[in-house]
Enzyme design. Sequence first.
Site, short mmCIF file in Angstrom:
data_model
loop_
_atom_site.label_atom_id
_atom_site.label_comp_id
_atom_site.label_asym_id
_atom_site.label_seq_id
_atom_site.Cartn_x
_atom_site.Cartn_y
_atom_site.Cartn_z
CB SER A 28 181.01 143.52 83.29
OG SER A 28 180.31 142.69 84.17
CG HIS A 29 176.62 143.45 82.24
ND1 HIS A 29 177.45 144.05 83.15
CD2 HIS A 29 175.73 144.37 81.87
CE1 HIS A 29 177.06 145.29 83.34
NE2 HIS A 29 176.00 145.52 82.57
CG ASP B 63 179.39 138.94 84.63
OD1 ASP B 63 180.09 138.06 85.16
OD2 ASP B 63 179.54 140.15 84.86
CG ASP C 273 183.51 140.74 84.78
OD1 ASP C 273 182.30 140.50 84.63
OD2 ASP C 273 183.93 141.58 85.60
CG ASP D 205 181.85 140.59 88.17
OD1 ASP D 205 181.08 140.28 87.25
OD2 ASP D 205 182.31 141.76 88.31
NE ARG D 206 176.78 142.20 86.53
CZ ARG D 206 175.93 143.13 86.15
NH1 ARG D 206 174.73 142.78 85.73
NH2 ARG D 206 176.27 144.39 86.15
CE LYS E 151 179.24 142.33 90.00
NZ LYS E 151 179.95 143.61 89.86
#
Length: 542
Positions: free
Chosen positions: A112-113, A276, A278, A280-281, A375
């Site tokens: 992710s982030h 981010d 991946d 999702d944010r 998300k």
Amino acid sequence: MITVHAAIPFVGQKPGTSGLRKKVKVFQQPNFTENFIQSVFDVAERPDQASLVIGGDGRFHNRTVIQQAIRMAAANGYGTVLVGQGGILSTPAASHVIRKYGGSGGLILSASHNPGGPEEDFGIKYNIANGGPAPEAVTEAIYQRTTAIDRWLAVDTPDIDLDRLGQTQVGDMTVRVIDSVADYAELMESLFDFAAIRTAVKGGLRLAVDSMHAVTGPYAVDIFERRLGFAAGTVRNAVPLEDFGGHHPDPNLVHARALYDTMMGDDAPDLGAASDGDGDRNLIIGKGIFITPSDSLAMLAANAHLAPGYAGGLKGIARSMPTSAAADRVAAAMGIPAFETPTGWKFFGTLLDAGKATICGEESAGTGSDHVREKDGLWAVLLWLNIIAASGKSVQQIASEHWAQFGRNYYARHDYEAVETKCAVALMQDLAAALAQLPGTAFGGLVVRACDSFGYTDPVDGSVSSNQGIRILFDGGSRIVFRLSGTGTQGATLRVYLERYEPVGGILDAASPDMLEELVCAADAIAAITRRTGRTAPDVVT
Ligand code: VG1
Ligand code: CO
């Protein structure tokens, strides 16, 4: 030909808030990655010849793990693997692909982030057939399996070409390399009024999107520049890089500083957004105004009916516990239920599946709806664009009107990173032990009304999750939450969530740091952060 590889268990393969996250070097140890994937395959609920979705955020080590996962899936009785072209699938796109093609589950390769590259982070997450993150019962079963694993299975085949669309046979299994973007973009077109947004773009609506050299680049270029007609260059840092250009692909005011500066400048576009690693944010910044993720959730929920996909209204709104209560006020005004879940998207799945909630969100810049079970960063940007196009209002206007109607939840999160684990754990334990004495105590003008260690009973399946963070609630609706992160890869990260409610008629246009000063002092007085950790200020404020 199936080969059986002997293995012995590794310590520490317990998935955290969002899958297993470790340094790349840890995943590169012989058998480490294979043990984890085999454990997933051993416990996953799947019919014979099931299909599996595989995709990642394009970070370093992504392709290596995908090739190995394909060899292992073929040896473990899967009938089909669907993999995004180039090994790329954003997390929400992977969720959609699982749902659309009836996958029994999916492996999402992402941290992710967290930063990427040979010296940085990697991650593996398993999603189930509804497209969502495996619930705790499943991650616990995977973990238990990792402690006893003694072999993993793979077929002996060369790497397949991940860059060419089409089908390949690997043993008895079919591998389909699919377009990473098309299915997702079509889903977005089914939810939002693309024609209205296109008209607004022709009328001068401007957007700046920072894809942070992460997975959303190809999606954002296709959707914003090609389908919606925003100017070329609207999407910055659009090419996914294995090390994200050396940056953290974390869409906050620290790591997306350049976008923030653009949005505060004289010639700022109408909307600024970032996503981010991946995808999702999302980070949302209007012209001259930052919208906190908690406020964004509330404002999106309040205005979602302006988008065709949500014209029928919402069934309920769910937020993670540390997320501000702004969304609860919207739910109350609409007469629909509000849910408060532990941190992590896996807790929204049952509510979405049962039709109890339509929109969900987290303070960590995650918002999404029942269109997938993750998300979804670009979804949030599109809903903002749809609302702006349909209402003709600026982000500033939407925010001001929202606060005038509901009051304002001033909000910030202070992160203390790479704290010594023992020290962070002791801080939380002592805090929990002191809770009984706190009610009635005053910190400056703040009086503790109640406090607890947050526990959750899932209203759909009855599963119980305890110790999900410590809540200190003050008279008047202000609040401090303390939690340890479950996604870090180095020491412990202490998160302190600060929230102050100003009712309608109160101070609605002040700067957040000024409004939260008293809470920051109270947090230190309650948890002795400085004395225990030696830190006088947080590493990141979001
Ligand atoms: C963080 C966030 C949480 C989010 C999780 C995964 O977890 O706080 O809200 O769901 O990351 O997001 P933690 O345990 O570090 O606080 V992502 O975008 O990494 O999939
Ligand atoms: Co993410």
